[in-house]
Design a protein around this motif. Structure first.
Motif, PDB file in Angstrom:
ATOM      1  N   ALA A   1      79.646  42.675 -59.073  1.00  0.00           N
ATOM      2  CA  ALA A   1      78.804  43.696 -59.697  1.00  0.00           C
ATOM      3  C   ALA A   1      79.642  44.592 -60.605  1.00  0.00           C
ATOM      4  O   ALA A   1      79.218  44.949 -61.717  1.00  0.00           O
ATOM      5  CB  ALA A   1      78.091  44.523 -58.633  1.00  0.00           C
ATOM      6  N   ALA A   2      80.834  44.953 -60.155  1.00  0.00           N
ATOM      7  CA  ALA A   2      81.711  45.790 -60.974  1.00  0.00           C
ATOM      8  C   ALA A   2      82.150  45.046 -62.234  1.00  0.00           C
ATOM      9  O   ALA A   2      82.205  45.621 -63.328  1.00  0.00           O
ATOM     10  CB  ALA A   2      82.921  46.230 -60.164  1.00  0.00           C
TER      11      ALA A   2
ATOM     12  N   MET B   1      80.921  40.716 -53.323  1.00  0.00           N
ATOM     13  CA  MET B   1      79.753  40.974 -54.106  1.00  0.00           C
ATOM     14  C   MET B   1      79.936  42.249 -54.945  1.00  0.00           C
ATOM     15  O   MET B   1      79.461  42.322 -56.067  1.00  0.00           O
ATOM     16  CB  MET B   1      78.544  41.115 -53.175  1.00  0.00           C
ATOM     17  CG  MET B   1      77.282  41.066 -53.956  1.00  0.00           C
ATOM     18  SD  MET B   1      75.791  40.432 -53.219  1.00  0.00           S
ATOM     19  CE  MET B   1      75.567  41.133 -51.675  1.00  0.00           C
ATOM     20  N   ARG B   2      80.602  43.244 -54.397  1.00  0.00           N
ATOM     21  CA  ARG B   2      80.863  44.471 -55.150  1.00  0.00           C
ATOM     22  C   ARG B   2      81.757  44.193 -56.347  1.00  0.00           C
ATOM     23  O   ARG B   2      81.577  44.785 -57.408  1.00  0.00           O
ATOM     24  CB  ARG B   2      81.530  45.509 -54.251  1.00  0.00           C
ATOM     25  CG  ARG B   2      80.582  46.093 -53.257  1.00  0.00           C
ATOM     26  CD  ARG B   2      81.271  47.163 -52.470  1.00  0.00           C
ATOM     27  NE  ARG B   2      80.392  47.624 -51.399  1.00  0.00           N
ATOM     28  CZ  ARG B   2      80.772  48.362 -50.410  1.00  0.00           C
ATOM     29  NH1 ARG B   2      82.037  48.728 -50.316  1.00  0.00           N
ATOM     30  NH2 ARG B   2      79.925  48.737 -49.491  1.00  0.00           N
ATOM     31  N   GLU B   3      82.723  43.298 -56.161  1.00  0.00           N
ATOM     32  CA  GLU B   3      83.622  42.960 -57.268  1.00  0.00           C
ATOM     33  C   GLU B   3      82.858  42.281 -58.393  1.00  0.00           C
ATOM     34  O   GLU B   3      83.089  42.560 -59.576  1.00  0.00           O
ATOM     35  CB  GLU B   3      84.746  42.052 -56.773  1.00  0.00           C
ATOM     36  CG  GLU B   3      85.692  42.727 -55.816  1.00  0.00           C
ATOM     37  CD  GLU B   3      86.683  41.737 -55.213  1.00  0.00           C
ATOM     38  OE1 GLU B   3      86.641  40.550 -55.553  1.00  0.00           O
ATOM     39  OE2 GLU B   3      87.500  42.186 -54.401  1.00  0.00           O
TER      40      GLU B   3
ATOM     41  N   ARG C   1      80.488  42.596 -63.683  1.00  0.00           N
ATOM     42  CA  ARG C   1      79.303  42.474 -64.527  1.00  0.00           C
ATOM     43  C   ARG C   1      79.038  43.784 -65.273  1.00  0.00           C
ATOM     44  O   ARG C   1      78.756  43.798 -66.475  1.00  0.00           O
ATOM     45  CB  ARG C   1      78.110  42.087 -63.657  1.00  0.00           C
ATOM     46  CG  ARG C   1      76.932  41.596 -64.435  1.00  0.00           C
ATOM     47  CD  ARG C   1      75.837  40.956 -63.579  1.00  0.00           C
ATOM     48  NE  ARG C   1      75.560  41.673 -62.329  1.00  0.00           N
ATOM     49  CZ  ARG C   1      75.797  41.176 -61.100  1.00  0.00           C
ATOM     50  NH1 ARG C   1      76.294  39.971 -60.967  1.00  0.00           N
ATOM     51  NH2 ARG C   1      75.524  41.888 -60.026  1.00  0.00           N
ATOM     52  N   GLN C   2      79.171  44.913 -64.577  1.00  0.00           N
ATOM     53  CA  GLN C   2      78.961  46.223 -65.204  1.00  0.00           C
ATOM     54  C   GLN C   2      80.024  46.492 -66.270  1.00  0.00           C
ATOM     55  O   GLN C   2      79.723  47.022 -67.336  1.00  0.00           O
ATOM     56  CB  GLN C   2      78.983  47.339 -64.156  1.00  0.00           C
ATOM     57  CG  GLN C   2      78.633  48.700 -64.704  1.00  0.00           C
ATOM     58  CD  GLN C   2      77.237  48.744 -65.303  1.00  0.00           C
ATOM     59  OE1 GLN C   2      76.287  48.191 -64.750  1.00  0.00           O
ATOM     60  NE2 GLN C   2      77.120  49.396 -66.447  1.00  0.00           N
TER      61      GLN C   2
END
Length: 90
Positions: A5-6, A1-3, A8-9
């Protein structure tokens, strides 16, 4: 999930940078001097006609300003008339 979000950012940052570059390009294009967009006038007759039209416009604007000032009472009527009409020669 962090990947996700990163990623997407990173995509949002890239889109923002691209948008900023486009805005800067358009802003600078609008700021270019007007003479850069004018076709060169090479014909002397065209230049002479443009100068004559400019003089006529300026003369017309001045006459309108005098007429408005006279009508408003800022200039006495005797000073607004041409000299030939003031002396009674016409």
């Amino acid at each position: 999930m962090r990947e996700a979000a990163a990623a997407r950012q990173a995509a949002l940052d890239e889109a923002a940078a691209e948008r900023e570059a486009i805005l800067c390009q358009h802003y600078n294009k609008l700021r270019e001097p007007e003479r850069d967009h004018r076709p060169p006038a090479e014909d002397e007759q065209v230049l002479a006609d443009a100068a004559r039209a400019r003089r006529l416009r300026d003369s017309h604007r001045a006459a309108l300003a005098v007429a408005r000032a006279t009508r408003a009472g800022a200039i006495p009527l005797r000073h607004a008339q041409p000299a030939a009409l003031r002396s009674g020669a016409a």
